[in-house]
Write a protein that holds these residues in place. Structure first.
Motif, PDB file in Angstrom:
ATOM      1  N   TYR A  50       0.744  -0.946   0.126  1.00 20.70           N
ATOM      2  CA  TYR A  50      -0.024   0.119  -0.167  1.00 20.70           C
ATOM      3  C   TYR A  50       0.863   1.355  -0.255  1.00 20.70           C
ATOM      4  N   GLN A  51       1.497   1.211   1.016  1.00 19.37           N
ATOM      5  CA  GLN A  51       2.787   1.982   0.878  1.00 19.37           C
ATOM      6  C   GLN A  51       3.339   2.684  -0.149  1.00 19.37           C
ATOM      7  N   ARG A  55       3.215   6.022  -2.626  1.00 17.07           N
ATOM      8  CA  ARG A  55       4.158   6.563  -3.430  1.00 17.07           C
ATOM      9  C   ARG A  55       3.875   7.004  -4.551  1.00 17.07           C
ATOM     10  N   MET A  56       3.969   5.993  -5.494  1.00 16.33           N
ATOM     11  CA  MET A  56       3.362   5.905  -6.903  1.00 16.33           C
ATOM     12  C   MET A  56       2.857   6.316  -7.560  1.00 16.33           C
ATOM     13  N   ARG A  57       1.551   6.740  -6.758  1.00 17.52           N
ATOM     14  CA  ARG A  57       0.588   8.071  -6.796  1.00 17.52           C
ATOM     15  C   ARG A  57       0.985   9.029  -6.820  1.00 17.52           C
ATOM     16  N   ASP A  58       1.575   9.029  -6.117  1.00 15.36           N
ATOM     17  CA  ASP A  58       1.756  10.800  -5.599  1.00 15.36           C
ATOM     18  C   ASP A  58       3.039  11.235  -6.889  1.00 15.36           C
ATOM     19  N   ILE A  63       4.032  13.830 -12.193  1.00  9.64           N
ATOM     20  CA  ILE A  63       4.068  14.092 -14.117  1.00  9.64           C
ATOM     21  C   ILE A  63       3.025  14.337 -14.398  1.00  9.64           C
ATOM     22  N   ASN A  64       1.777  14.040 -14.005  1.00  5.83           N
ATOM     23  CA  ASN A  64       0.739  14.243 -15.240  1.00  5.83           C
ATOM     24  C   ASN A  64       0.837  15.934 -14.991  1.00  5.83           C
ATOM     25  N   THR A  65       1.098  16.094 -13.859  1.00  2.82           N
ATOM     26  CA  THR A  65       1.329  18.091 -13.850  1.00  2.82           C
ATOM     27  C   THR A  65       1.731  18.533 -14.195  1.00  2.82           C
ATOM     28  N   VAL A  66       3.713  17.600 -14.517  1.00  9.89           N
ATOM     29  CA  VAL A  66       4.344  18.181 -15.634  1.00  9.89           C
ATOM     30  C   VAL A  66       3.159  18.586 -17.240  1.00  9.89           C
TER      31      VAL A  66
END
Length: 194
Positions: A50-51, A55-58, A63-66
């Motif tokens: 889960y952790q 971290r991968m989601r974050d 990346i999506n923001t960039v």
């Protein structure tokens, strides 16, 4: 005496059966403890997974923001580039076989954009149209063109404009050909008559 030994035998049998029952309870308790330890290991593994996923989601959201920022920055051409143009390319420098200084090409260029980015569609007289994914510099005077249908390993072209107006565009197109040879064309674009 027989009664006494019978009583003693009965008491011994009762004690032995009681001890045997405690042994089965002890074994059952050990099994439960082992099952509980296994369950704790599974919960630790799930927690670690889960952790990692968090971290991968974050990192993906960053990346999506960039990518969104890049698309928004490159989402439209400047007004002076939008539309269809007739191009005249003249080879001014070459290290490639099959090209000589003075070679000329005439092509039809269309500057296009959509929600995924900027594109340049180039149609020659004898060739099928090619579509390039374009990345504009901050001042929009330079474009990096990457042929969309080719593998990512294909070299990009650099298109730089020295003059941009509604009547004409002047600049240079730099290509890297096979065997890393270099081609430089002068570019003159005029609006295509409708």
């Amino acid at each position: 005496m027989q009664k006494t030994s019978l009583y003693l035998s009965a008491i011994v049998i009762i004690f032995l059966s009681a001890c045997g029952g405690d042994n089965s309870k002890s074994v059952e308790l050990d099994k439960r403890e082992a099952a509980l330890l296994e369950r704790e290991k599974q919960i630790d593994s799930i927690t670690k997974d889960y952790q990692v996923l968090v971290r991968m989601r974050d990192s993906l959201s960053q990346i999506n923001t960039v990518q969104l920022d890049t698309i928004i920055m490159n989402a439209a051409w400047t007004d002076s580039l939008i539309g269809e143009w007739e191009s005249r390319l003249v080879c001014i420098s070459t290290t490639c076989r099959g090209y000589v200084i003075g070679d000329q090409r005439t092509e039809h260029w269309s500057f296009l954009s959509d929600s995924t980015g900027l594109y340049l569609e180039v149609a020659g007289k004898a060739k099928s149209p090619k579509t390039y994914l374009a990345t504009a510099s901050a001042n929009r005077n330079e474009l990096t063109l990457k042929e969309q249908d080719r593998e990512s390993a294909s070299p990009a072209s650099l298109l730089s404009f020295s003059e941009i107006s509604s009547r004409q565009l002047r600049g240079q197109k730099r290509n890297t050909g096979a065997d890393n040879c270099k081609l430089v064309f002068s570019v003159l674009l005029t609006p295509r008559s409708k």
